[in-house]
Each structure stands twice: as structure tokens, then as C-alpha cells.
Design a protein around this motif. Structure first.
Motif, PDB file in Angstrom:
ATOM      1  N   TYR A 175     -32.609  32.321  -8.317  1.00  0.00           N
ATOM      2  CA  TYR A 175     -32.069  31.762  -9.334  1.00  0.00           C
ATOM      3  C   TYR A 175     -31.888  31.812 -10.827  1.00  0.00           C
ATOM      4  O   TYR A 175     -31.025  31.825 -11.326  1.00  0.00           O
ATOM      5  N   GLY A 178     -30.414  34.965 -11.593  1.00  0.00           N
ATOM      6  CA  GLY A 178     -28.689  35.098 -11.647  1.00  0.00           C
ATOM      7  C   GLY A 178     -28.571  35.088 -10.132  1.00  0.00           C
ATOM      8  O   GLY A 178     -27.270  35.838 -10.046  1.00  0.00           O
ATOM      9  N   PHE A 180     -26.932  34.161  -7.148  1.00  0.00           N
ATOM     10  CA  PHE A 180     -26.842  33.457  -6.659  1.00  0.00           C
ATOM     11  C   PHE A 180     -26.818  33.164  -5.003  1.00  0.00           C
ATOM     12  O   PHE A 180     -27.625  32.277  -3.973  1.00  0.00           O
ATOM     13  N   LYS A 209     -26.832  23.804  -6.650  1.00  0.00           N
ATOM     14  CA  LYS A 209     -26.383  24.149  -7.927  1.00  0.00           C
ATOM     15  C   LYS A 209     -26.802  26.043  -7.907  1.00  0.00           C
ATOM     16  O   LYS A 209     -25.544  26.818  -8.121  1.00  0.00           O
ATOM     17  N   SER A 210     -27.505  26.455  -6.017  1.00  0.00           N
ATOM     18  CA  SER A 210     -27.370  27.653  -5.903  1.00  0.00           C
ATOM     19  C   SER A 210     -25.643  27.635  -5.825  1.00  0.00           C
ATOM     20  O   SER A 210     -24.973  28.951  -6.585  1.00  0.00           O
ATOM     21  N   TYR A 212     -23.001  26.598  -5.971  1.00  0.00           N
ATOM     22  CA  TYR A 212     -22.348  25.785  -7.004  1.00  0.00           C
ATOM     23  C   TYR A 212     -22.268  27.187  -8.324  1.00  0.00           C
ATOM     24  O   TYR A 212     -21.334  27.786  -8.731  1.00  0.00           O
ATOM     25  N   GLU A 213     -22.504  28.024  -9.116  1.00  0.00           N
ATOM     26  CA  GLU A 213     -22.767  28.735  -9.382  1.00  0.00           C
ATOM     27  C   GLU A 213     -22.461  30.081  -8.981  1.00  0.00           C
ATOM     28  O   GLU A 213     -21.689  30.616  -9.175  1.00  0.00           O
ATOM     29  N   TYR A 214     -22.631  30.376  -7.687  1.00  0.00           N
ATOM     30  CA  TYR A 214     -22.335  31.248  -7.168  1.00  0.00           C
ATOM     31  C   TYR A 214     -20.756  31.506  -6.832  1.00  0.00           C
ATOM     32  O   TYR A 214     -19.609  32.336  -7.383  1.00  0.00           O
ATOM     33  N   LYS A 216     -18.575  29.453  -8.544  1.00  0.00           N
ATOM     34  CA  LYS A 216     -18.514  29.657 -10.448  1.00  0.00           C
ATOM     35  C   LYS A 216     -18.120  31.163 -10.610  1.00  0.00           C
ATOM     36  O   LYS A 216     -17.217  31.367 -11.895  1.00  0.00           O
ATOM     37  N   ALA A 217     -18.897  31.877  -9.955  1.00  0.00           N
ATOM     38  CA  ALA A 217     -19.449  33.257 -10.633  1.00  0.00           C
ATOM     39  C   ALA A 217     -18.110  34.414  -9.711  1.00  0.00           C
ATOM     40  O   ALA A 217     -18.287  35.738  -9.775  1.00  0.00           O
TER      41      ALA A 217
END
Length: 345
Positions: A175, A178, A180, A209-210, A212-214, A216-217
Motif C-alpha cells: 500500500y 502505491g 494498491f 483504503k486499498s 478506494y485508492e485503486y 481512484k487511480a
């Protein structure tokens, strides 16, 4: 000064006498005396000397009733000297070869302890920790009445925590750099492999979180689908830890993921760019959400929805421009009319 010199002379003399005595026993092949001397060295915690003597006697006493004593105390001398890798190997050989020895129970325990002492700290590979846990469990099964069972349980708990910590650190590293998607896979595997981990709450939160960020990216075409992963992770999290200290942050990510998974970001963007009134924006949002539902059901594509939105924007912009022209003409007439009346007067 004289006292120090006297002590030094006595030490040298004792060493010479000792070596002479040992050489004499070896030269005369007085193995019984060597055997007693080796045990004496072990009792005096002179482990290196004891190991040397036990090594000299191994072949001589092979096949006698003293061989298990020699091999056991040699392994124990290595253990006491903190050479745990060697002691582990000798103890493993001993327990396999001398199953009827009176030293077997202690050898089994020291075998597990050698593995425990060889296990590194959290940051490094935990293979020895896993082997040590297995050895302690085997000892407990074979000697359930042993007073060492409680010690085994304590060692097992400590080793398991090392393994749990190592697993969690590895997952969180993915994580932090980055990666994810790899983090999601690692956190899921950690829960599957170690369901009783003390990091369970944190892992379930990190799955939100992982995901969500995955999402988002990700590229725009895959974001909505991946936000659903964050929503699923959130529901799993609150079902187990509804009062978690991470709840407020989890709620925030859930609300955003829910909105974006429905395509509301696109709806809001279209409404703002078309400069619609609240009432018209509401009608437009309903139309867009219906279109997005069709995408979910496979009745249309996102590209078609976006194309339709663009056309609608162009259409509304054209109408707005026409309205601006009409309003401008009306204002011009109002300005011109009074001037004409004044001229007639």
C-alpha cells in the motif's frame, strides 16, 4: 603486583597439568576417564572442551549404553554455547535415532527451543518460527503432562505474533509504495491464512483504503466498478467492527465511493457545464442516472451516454445563446421606445 604474577603462574601450571593429564588419557586410550572428564567439563559449563571430548568418544562408544548420553550432552553443549543451528541438527538426529532414550523428552523440547532461538525478528523470513511452532505442538501432543507445556504455549503465542506482524508489514508495504492491487490481494490472503491475527481490524480497514485508492487511480472506464470493491470492503469492516476507531475515515470513503460508483460525478459535471437551473438540473440528473442504470444492465455503453450528454450540452448551450439574443433584443426595444416618444414630443 606479586599477587598477580603468582596467579598467572598458577593458571599456566594448571593448564599444563590439565593438558598433560588429557593428553595422557588420550594416549593411553583411557576412554572411561575421558568420558568422566567430558561430563565434568560440561557440568562446569566449559562447553567447547566438552564438545571436543564428546567428539573424540563418539566412534569409540558407538553401540554401547553410553552413546546416547554422549550424543545428547554434546548437542546440549552446542545449545548452551548458543550454536542453535548445530544443536538443532544434532537434537533432530538424536530424537529420530534414540526413541527409547531417557533423554528423549528433554531432547524433543530442546529441539523446539533451538528452532525458537534460530527464528529471526519480525522483518526477516519466519520459516524457523513456523518450524518451531510445529515442534512445540508436537512436544505438547507427545508429553501433555509435562511441566514445560505452559512454556510451549508462551513460545507459540510469541512466534505467532511474529508471523502475524511480518505478514501485516508486507501487506502494508504494498500500500505504501502505491501497489494498491497487490495490497488488496495481500491483505485478503493474510486474513485467509491468519484469521485470528491481532491486526484483523486494521487489515479490514486497509482493504477499504486499498480498494478506494485503486479505483481512484484507475482509468475512468474502470473506476465505477472498482469503487464497488471499496463499498464491499466497507460493509465487511463495519459488520465486524462497528465501533472501530477507523470508522469516521471509513464512512467518508464509503460515501464518496457510493456517489462515484453511481456515476454522480458525471451527472454533476454535465449539470454545471450546461448552466442549468436547479429544476432543470434535477430533471437532467434523473435522465443521466437512468442512462447510467442502462449501462449497468448492459443495455448501453458509457461512451453512448457521454455522447448523448455532449449533444444535450450543445443543444442547451444553443438554446441559452438564443435566449441571450432575445433578451438583448428586448432590452434594446425598451431603450429605443422611450427615445422615439421623446422625439415625437
Amino acid at each position: 603486583m606479586k599477587f598477580k604474577n603468582i596467579c598467572l603462574i598458577i593458571s599456566i601450571l594448571m593448564l599444563i597439568v590439565g593438558c598433560t593429564s588429557l593428553d595422557k588419557m588420550i594416549r593411553q586410550r583411557d576412554y572411561e576417564a575421558l568420558y568422566r572428564h567430558a561430563l565434568d567439563m560440561y557440568q562446569k559449563k566449559k562447553n567447547k572442551k566438552a564438545i571436543y571430548l564428546f567428539d573424540q568418544m563418539e566412534t569409540v562408544f558407538r553401540g554401547t549404553d553410553k552413546i546416547d548420553t554422549i550424543l545428547f550432552y554434546r548437542a546440549k553443549a552446542y545449545y548452551n554455547n548458543r550454536d542453535f543451528i548445530t544443536s538443532n541438527q544434532y537434537l533432530d538426529d538424536f530424537r529420530k535415532e534414540y526413541g527409547d532414550s531417557p533423554f528423549l523428552e528433554e531432547a524433543e523440547y530442546l529441539f523446539a527451543m533451538s528452532l525458537y532461538e534460530s527464528a529471526p525478528m519480525t522483518e526477516l523470513d519466519q520459516s524457523y518460527s513456523i518450524m518451531a511452532i510445529t515442534a512445540f505442538e508436537q512436544f505438547k501432543a507427545r508429553y501433555p503432562q509435562s511441566p514445560k507445556v505452559e512454556s510451549c504455549n508462551e513460545m507459540i503465542a510469541e512466534l505467532e505474533n511474529r508471523i502475524y506482524d511480518k505478514s501485516f508489514v508486507e501487506c502494508e508495504t504494498y500500500y505504501n509504495i502505491g501497489a494498491f492491487n497487490s495490497a488488496i490481494t495481500s491483505f485478503r490472503n493474510a486474513l485467509k491464512q491468519y484469521p485470528m491475527t491481532p491486526h484483523r481490524e486494521r487489515i479490514l480497514f486497509m482493504l477499504i483504503k486499498s480498494n478506494y485508492e485503486y479505483a481512484k487511480a484507475s482509468v475512468e472506464s474502470k473506476q465505477r466498478e472498482r469503487y464497488y470493491g471499496a463499498i464491499d470492503a466497507y460493509l465487511n469492516f463495519i459488520s465486524e467492527f462497528p465501533e472501530s476507531k477507523y470508522r469516521s475515515e471509513a464512512d467518508r470513503m464509503y460515501e464518496i465511493a457510493t456517489r462515484l460508483s453511481k456515476g454522480e460525478e458525471l451527472v454533476e459535471k454535465v449539470g454545471n457545464e450546461m448552466n442549468l437551473s436547479d429544476r432543470k438540473k434535477e430533471r437532467s440528473e434523473k435522465k443521466m442516472l437512468k442512462a447510467i442504470d442502462k449501462v449497468d444492465k448492459g443495455k448501453t455503453t458509457e461512451e453512448a451516454v457521454k455522447e448523448k450528454a455532449v449533444k444535450q450540452m450543445e443543444k442547451v448551450k444553443s438554446k441559452n445563446e438564443q435566449k441571450l439574443v432575445r433578451d438583448s433584443l428586448k432590452q434594446t426595444r425598451k431603450t429605443v421606445a422611450p427615445s422615439a416618444e421623446e422625439q415625437s414630443e
